[in-house]
Design a protein around this motif. Structure first.
Motif, PDB file in Angstrom:
ATOM      1  N   GLN A   1       0.830  -1.021   0.199  1.00 42.46           N
ATOM      2  CA  GLN A   1       0.031   0.004  -0.010  1.00 42.46           C
ATOM      3  C   GLN A   1       1.348   1.109   0.663  1.00 42.46           C
ATOM      4  OE1 GLN A   1      -3.431  -0.395   0.612  1.00 42.46           O
ATOM      5  NE2 GLN A   1      -3.536   1.785  -0.758  1.00 42.46           N
ATOM      6  N   ASP A   2       0.230   1.830  -0.973  1.00 40.06           N
ATOM      7  CA  ASP A   2       1.226   3.078  -1.139  1.00 40.06           C
ATOM      8  C   ASP A   2       1.905   3.661   0.370  1.00 40.06           C
ATOM      9  OD1 ASP A   2      -1.403   4.075  -1.068  1.00 40.06           O
ATOM     10  OD2 ASP A   2      -1.534   5.833  -2.267  1.00 40.06           O
ATOM     11  N   ASP A   3       0.613   4.318   1.508  1.00 38.80           N
ATOM     12  CA  ASP A   3       0.881   4.701   3.011  1.00 38.80           C
ATOM     13  C   ASP A   3       2.280   4.228   3.384  1.00 38.80           C
ATOM     14  OD1 ASP A   3      -2.428   5.612   1.844  1.00 38.80           O
ATOM     15  OD2 ASP A   3      -2.199   6.086   3.450  1.00 38.80           O
ATOM     16  N   ALA A   4       2.259   3.653   3.224  1.00 38.71           N
ATOM     17  CA  ALA A   4       3.204   2.269   3.942  1.00 38.71           C
ATOM     18  C   ALA A   4       4.335   2.584   3.394  1.00 38.71           C
ATOM     19  CB  ALA A   4       3.412   1.044   3.947  1.00 38.71           C
ATOM     20  N   MET A   5       4.227   2.615   1.900  1.00 37.08           N
ATOM     21  CA  MET A   5       5.487   3.194   1.061  1.00 37.08           C
ATOM     22  C   MET A   5       5.711   4.430   1.202  1.00 37.08           C
ATOM     23  SD  MET A   5       6.063   0.118  -0.128  1.00 37.08           S
ATOM     24  CE  MET A   5       7.640   0.639  -2.140  1.00 37.08           C
ATOM     25  N   THR A   6       5.091   5.418   1.422  1.00 34.83           N
ATOM     26  CA  THR A   6       5.311   6.167   1.635  1.00 34.83           C
ATOM     27  C   THR A   6       6.075   6.902   2.949  1.00 34.83           C
ATOM     28  OG1 THR A   6       3.068   6.930   0.879  1.00 34.83           O
ATOM     29  CG2 THR A   6       4.197   8.716   2.512  1.00 34.83           C
ATOM     30  N   LEU A   7       5.873   6.048   4.452  1.00 32.35           N
ATOM     31  CA  LEU A   7       6.221   5.798   5.512  1.00 32.35           C
ATOM     32  C   LEU A   7       7.544   5.731   5.617  1.00 32.35           C
ATOM     33  CD1 LEU A   7       5.479   6.880   8.686  1.00 32.35           C
ATOM     34  CD2 LEU A   7       5.205   4.063   9.061  1.00 32.35           C
ATOM     35  N   PHE A   8       8.011   4.443   5.195  1.00 35.22           N
ATOM     36  CA  PHE A   8       9.259   4.443   4.627  1.00 35.22           C
ATOM     37  C   PHE A   8      10.049   5.526   3.732  1.00 35.22           C
ATOM     38  CE2 PHE A   8       7.987  -0.234   3.342  1.00 35.22           C
ATOM     39  CZ  PHE A   8       7.615  -0.358   5.312  1.00 35.22           C
ATOM     40  N   PHE A   9       9.728   6.360   3.333  1.00 34.45           N
ATOM     41  CA  PHE A   9      10.279   7.429   3.563  1.00 34.45           C
ATOM     42  C   PHE A   9      10.271   8.749   4.127  1.00 34.45           C
ATOM     43  CE2 PHE A   9       9.850  11.726   1.247  1.00 34.45           C
ATOM     44  CZ  PHE A   9      10.992  11.964   0.299  1.00 34.45           C
ATOM     45  N   ALA A  10       9.586   8.540   4.624  1.00 28.71           N
ATOM     46  CA  ALA A  10       9.505   9.827   5.402  1.00 28.71           C
ATOM     47  C   ALA A  10      10.356   9.409   6.495  1.00 28.71           C
ATOM     48  CB  ALA A  10       7.664  10.273   5.943  1.00 28.71           C
ATOM     49  N   LEU A  11      10.143   8.201   7.488  1.00 23.32           N
ATOM     50  CA  LEU A  11      10.950   8.138   8.599  1.00 23.32           C
ATOM     51  C   LEU A  11      12.484   7.971   8.427  1.00 23.32           C
ATOM     52  CD1 LEU A  11       9.551   4.326   9.561  1.00 23.32           C
ATOM     53  CD2 LEU A  11       9.485   6.463  10.360  1.00 23.32           C
ATOM     54  N   ASN A  12      12.733   8.400   6.815  1.00 25.32           N
ATOM     55  CA  ASN A  12      14.318   8.562   6.489  1.00 25.32           C
ATOM     56  C   ASN A  12      14.575   9.533   6.222  1.00 25.32           C
ATOM     57  OD1 ASN A  12      14.544   5.750   7.023  1.00 25.32           O
ATOM     58  ND2 ASN A  12      15.485   4.965   5.156  1.00 25.32           N
ATOM     59  N   CYS A  13      14.540  10.806   6.387  1.00 26.47           N
ATOM     60  CA  CYS A  13      13.709  12.491   6.149  1.00 26.47           C
ATOM     61  C   CYS A  13      14.610  12.845   7.202  1.00 26.47           C
ATOM     62  CB  CYS A  13      12.778  12.503   4.995  1.00 26.47           C
ATOM     63  SG  CYS A  13      12.466  11.939   3.984  1.00 26.47           S
ATOM     64  N   PRO A  14      15.838  13.218   7.828  1.00 29.18           N
ATOM     65  CA  PRO A  14      16.074  14.526   8.401  1.00 29.18           C
ATOM     66  C   PRO A  14      15.826  15.359   8.293  1.00 29.18           C
ATOM     67  CG  PRO A  14      17.860  13.949   7.259  1.00 29.18           C
ATOM     68  CD  PRO A  14      16.719  13.221   6.266  1.00 29.18           C
ATOM     69  N   GLU A  15      14.819  15.721   7.348  1.00 23.08           N
ATOM     70  CA  GLU A  15      14.590  17.190   7.664  1.00 23.08           C
ATOM     71  C   GLU A  15      12.915  17.350   7.878  1.00 23.08           C
ATOM     72  OE1 GLU A  15      15.404  15.768   4.714  1.00 23.08           O
ATOM     73  OE2 GLU A  15      16.064  16.371   3.570  1.00 23.08           O
ATOM     74  N   LEU A  16      12.957  16.540   8.115  1.00 26.12           N
ATOM     75  CA  LEU A  16      10.865  16.075   8.850  1.00 26.12           C
ATOM     76  C   LEU A  16      11.345  15.291  10.576  1.00 26.12           C
ATOM     77  CD1 LEU A  16       9.187  13.866   5.927  1.00 26.12           C
ATOM     78  CD2 LEU A  16       9.406  16.423   5.794  1.00 26.12           C
ATOM     79  N   GLN A  17       9.923  15.713  11.198  1.00 24.43           N
ATOM     80  CA  GLN A  17       9.978  15.332  13.194  1.00 24.43           C
ATOM     81  C   GLN A  17       8.430  15.513  12.333  1.00 24.43           C
ATOM     82  OE1 GLN A  17      10.634  18.404  15.454  1.00 24.43           O
ATOM     83  NE2 GLN A  17       9.710  16.840  17.656  1.00 24.43           N
ATOM     84  N   ILE A  18       8.566  13.325  12.499  1.00 22.52           N
ATOM     85  CA  ILE A  18       7.172  12.975  12.495  1.00 22.52           C
ATOM     86  C   ILE A  18       6.404  12.940  14.187  1.00 22.52           C
ATOM     87  CG2 ILE A  18       5.506  10.722  11.801  1.00 22.52           C
ATOM     88  CD1 ILE A  18       7.695   9.978  10.212  1.00 22.52           C
ATOM     89  N   MET A  19       5.661  13.762  14.208  1.00 22.20           N
ATOM     90  CA  MET A  19       5.181  14.252  15.639  1.00 22.20           C
ATOM     91  C   MET A  19       4.549  13.370  15.508  1.00 22.20           C
ATOM     92  SD  MET A  19       5.106  18.336  15.716  1.00 22.20           S
ATOM     93  CE  MET A  19       5.248  18.027  17.830  1.00 22.20           C
ATOM     94  N   GLY A  20       3.422  12.370  15.554  1.00 17.87           N
ATOM     95  CA  GLY A  20       2.295  11.212  15.355  1.00 17.87           C
ATOM     96  C   GLY A  20       1.983  11.407  13.895  1.00 17.87           C
ATOM     97  N   ILE A  21       1.272   9.724  14.476  1.00 20.01           N
ATOM     98  CA  ILE A  21       0.795   8.878  12.896  1.00 20.01           C
ATOM     99  C   ILE A  21      -0.859   9.111  13.245  1.00 20.01           C
ATOM    100  CG2 ILE A  21       0.473   7.130  11.715  1.00 20.01           C
ATOM    101  CD1 ILE A  21       2.908   6.493  11.719  1.00 20.01           C
ATOM    102  N   THR A  22      -1.102   9.746  12.840  1.00 15.94           N
ATOM    103  CA  THR A  22      -3.472   9.964  12.761  1.00 15.94           C
ATOM    104  C   THR A  22      -3.166   9.177  11.538  1.00 15.94           C
ATOM    105  OG1 THR A  22      -3.525  12.142  11.184  1.00 15.94           O
ATOM    106  CG2 THR A  22      -2.867  11.801  14.339  1.00 15.94           C
ATOM    107  N   THR A  23      -4.468   7.885  11.896  1.00 15.77           N
ATOM    108  CA  THR A  23      -4.926   7.058  11.308  1.00 15.77           C
ATOM    109  C   THR A  23      -6.426   7.281  10.936  1.00 15.77           C
ATOM    110  OG1 THR A  23      -5.757   5.510  13.362  1.00 15.77           O
ATOM    111  CG2 THR A  23      -3.599   5.229  12.011  1.00 15.77           C
ATOM    112  N   VAL A  24      -7.020   7.559   9.956  1.00 14.29           N
ATOM    113  CA  VAL A  24      -8.409   6.852   9.444  1.00 14.29           C
ATOM    114  C   VAL A  24      -8.388   5.837   8.793  1.00 14.29           C
ATOM    115  CG1 VAL A  24      -7.657   7.935   7.560  1.00 14.29           C
ATOM    116  CG2 VAL A  24      -9.955   9.433   8.332  1.00 14.29           C
ATOM    117  N   ALA A  25     -10.302   5.412   8.404  1.00 20.93           N
ATOM    118  CA  ALA A  25     -10.451   4.860   7.756  1.00 20.93           C
ATOM    119  C   ALA A  25     -10.598   4.870   6.098  1.00 20.93           C
ATOM    120  CB  ALA A  25     -11.896   4.528   7.877  1.00 20.93           C
ATOM    121  N   GLY A  26     -10.343   4.100   5.473  1.00 24.52           N
ATOM    122  CA  GLY A  26      -9.874   4.657   3.716  1.00 24.52           C
ATOM    123  C   GLY A  26      -9.465   3.201   2.991  1.00 24.52           C
ATOM    124  N   ASN A  27      -8.661   2.507   2.524  1.00 29.70           N
ATOM    125  CA  ASN A  27      -7.904   1.890   2.225  1.00 29.70           C
ATOM    126  C   ASN A  27      -8.810   1.048   2.706  1.00 29.70           C
ATOM    127  OD1 ASN A  27      -6.394   2.097   0.028  1.00 29.70           O
ATOM    128  ND2 ASN A  27      -4.733   2.822   1.369  1.00 29.70           N
TER     129      ASN A  27
END
Ligand code: RIB
Ligand code: CA
Length: 352
Positions: free
Chosen positions: A41-67
Motif C-alpha cells: 500500500q502506498d501509505d506504507a511506502m510513503t512512511l518508509f520514505f518519511a522515516l528516513n528524512c532528517p528534514e522531517l520530525q514526525i510528531m505522530g501518525i494519525t489514522t483514518v478509515a479508507g484503504n
C-alpha cells in the motif's frame, strides 16, 4: 611563524554559515495522517520514505478509515513502526467512518474498507507489542497544532475526516496550521484528470466528500497533489530491484510484500500517489504547480466527491478557495530521491 590575525566578526559569521551542514536546520514538524495499510500500500511506502528524512520530525501518525478499516490502519502502522525500529513515534486512532458518506453495495465491490469497521487481521508476524495511544487522533491533531502555532504541517494522505473534525472541534485550529499537503482529488479540466473510483472522483475525496469540502474551504495554505500528477509516477520492477538490493528492515519488508508480485508479473506498475505528497516536503522543485480555485461536490448525485478546479471562480463554485495544485513531476529526480531515502539506514530514534 607569523601570528594569525584575529578574524573580524563578519568573517566568523560567514565561516559559520558556510560550515553549517544543510541538515542542521530545524526539521519540519509534521503530522502523518493516513489510511494506512501494510506494504505494498502506498501509505506504507510513503512512511518508509518519511522515516528516513532528517528534514522531517514526525510528531505522530494519525489514522483514518479508507484503504482498509480504521482497525487495520492502526494495527498495520504499529507493526511497521515496530519492524523498522521506530516505536518512539506515537500512533493515534482517528475516524472509523466518514462524516456523512454511507457505503453502498457498489462500494463494497470496489477498492477500500472504509464502510465497514472490521477488526484487523494480525499483520504478518503478529500484532505489534507497541500500543496505540489513548488520546484520540483528533485531540492529538488539535493539541499539537495549538501548542505549535504556525509550525505544524499536516501530510494528509487518506480521507480528510480527521482534519475536518479537528476544525469543527477547535475554531482557532485552521489559522494555526502551517500548511496542508493533501493527496486527493483529480482536476478534470487539466490533463490526466479523470477519477480512479468513480468516473471523475478520486478515492480519498470520494470516501469523505463533506470532509474534503470543509478542509479545502478552510483557508489553510494547501498544496494539493491530485491524480493528475500521481499518474506520472509509475513504480516498476526496475526501481523495486534497486530498493531491495540494499538490506534494511524496511527493504526486507518491501521484498517480502512486493517480491512475489513482481516475480509473477515483472511488467506490473503501481502509482505512487502518497509518496509524491511526502516528497513535496523535501523538494518542492520536483513538482510543477499551478494556482487554482478548487472545491468538492457534495451533492449526492453523479459527481459526489468530485473536485473541480479552475483559474477563476465559476457560477456554483463560489465556495472554492485558491490553492497550489500539482500538475507535473520531474520523474527522474523524484524516483532517485525516493529510492535514496527508502534505502537509507533509519536514523536512531530521536529523543522525545
Ligand atoms: O486515490 C489514491 C489515494 O487513495 C491514495 O492516498 C491511496 O492510498 C488511497 O488512500
Ligand atoms: Ca492513502
Amino acid at each position: 611563524m607569523k601570528p594569525m590575525k584575529p578574524m573580524c566578526a563578519c568573517t566568523v559569521l560567514l565561516a559559520l554559515l558556510v560550515a553549517a551542514p544543510a541538515g542542521a536546520q530545524q526539521p519540519q514538524k509534521i503530522i502523518f495522517d493516513t489510511d494506512f495499510a501494510y506494504p505494498p500500500q502506498d501509505d506504507a511506502m510513503t512512511l518508509f520514505f518519511a522515516l528516513n528524512c532528517p528534514e522531517l520530525q514526525i510528531m505522530g501518525i494519525t489514522t483514518v478509515a479508507g484503504n482498509k478499516s480504521l482497525n487495520v490502519a492502526v494495527a498495520d502502522s504499529l507493526k511497521v513502526l515496530e519492524v523498522t525500529g521506530r516505536t518512539e513515534i506515537p500512533v493515534f486512532r482517528g475516524a472509523a467512518s466518514p462524516l456523512m458518506h454511507q457505503g453502498t453495495e457498489w462500494d463494497t465491490k470496489r477498492h477500500g474498507g472504509w464502510y465497514a469497521n472490521e477488526p484487523a487481521p494480525a499483520p504478518p508476524g503478529g500484532f505489534a507489542k507497541k500500543k496505540v495511544e489513548s488520546l484520540s487522533a483528533v485531540d492529538f491533531i488539535v493539541n499539537t497544532v495549538m501548542q505549535n502555532p504556525g509550525q505544524v504541517t499536516i501530510l494528509a494522505i487518506g480521507p480528510l475526516t480527521n482534519i475536518a473534525m479537528a476544525m469543527r472541534m477547535e475554531p482557532g485550529f485552521a489559522a494555526k496550521v502551517k500548511q496542508l499537503v493533501i493527496m486527493g482529488g483529480a482536476i478534470a479540466s487539466l490533463p490526466d484528470g479523470g477519477g480512479n473510483h468513480t468516473p471523475n472522483a478520486e478515492f480519498n475525496f470520494y470516501v469523505d466528500p463533506e470532509a474534503a469540502q470543509i478542509v479545502l474551504r478552510s483557508g489553510i495554505p494547501i498544496v494539493l497533489s491530485p491524480l493528475n500528477i500521481s499518474r506520472k509516477a509509475r513504480f516498476s520492477k526496475e526501481w523495486y530491484d534497486k530498493i531491495v538490493a540494499v538490506d534494511t528492515p524496511a527493504t526486507r519488508l518491501i521484498k517480502e510484500r512486493m517480491g512475489p508480485g513482481f516475480e509473477k508479473s515483472p511488467e506490473r506498475v503501481g502509482l505512487m500517489y502518497d509518496q509524491i505528497a511526502a516528497a513535496t516536503l523535501i523538494d518542492p522543485t520536483l513538482m510543477k504547480t499551478v494556482e487554482l480555485y478548487v472545491d468538492v461536490d457534495i451533492n449526492h448525485a453523479a459527481n459526489y466527491g468530485v473536485s473541480v478546479g479552475a483559474p477563476q471562480p465559476w457560477p456554483g463554485g463560489e465556495g472554492a478557495r485558491k490553492m497550489m495544485v500539482q500538475t507535473d513531476l520531474d520523474w527522474d529526480r523524484f524516483i532517485r530521491l525516493y529510492v535514496e531515502r527508502v534505502t537509507r539506514s533509519s536514523p536512531s530514534a530521536p529523543k522525545r
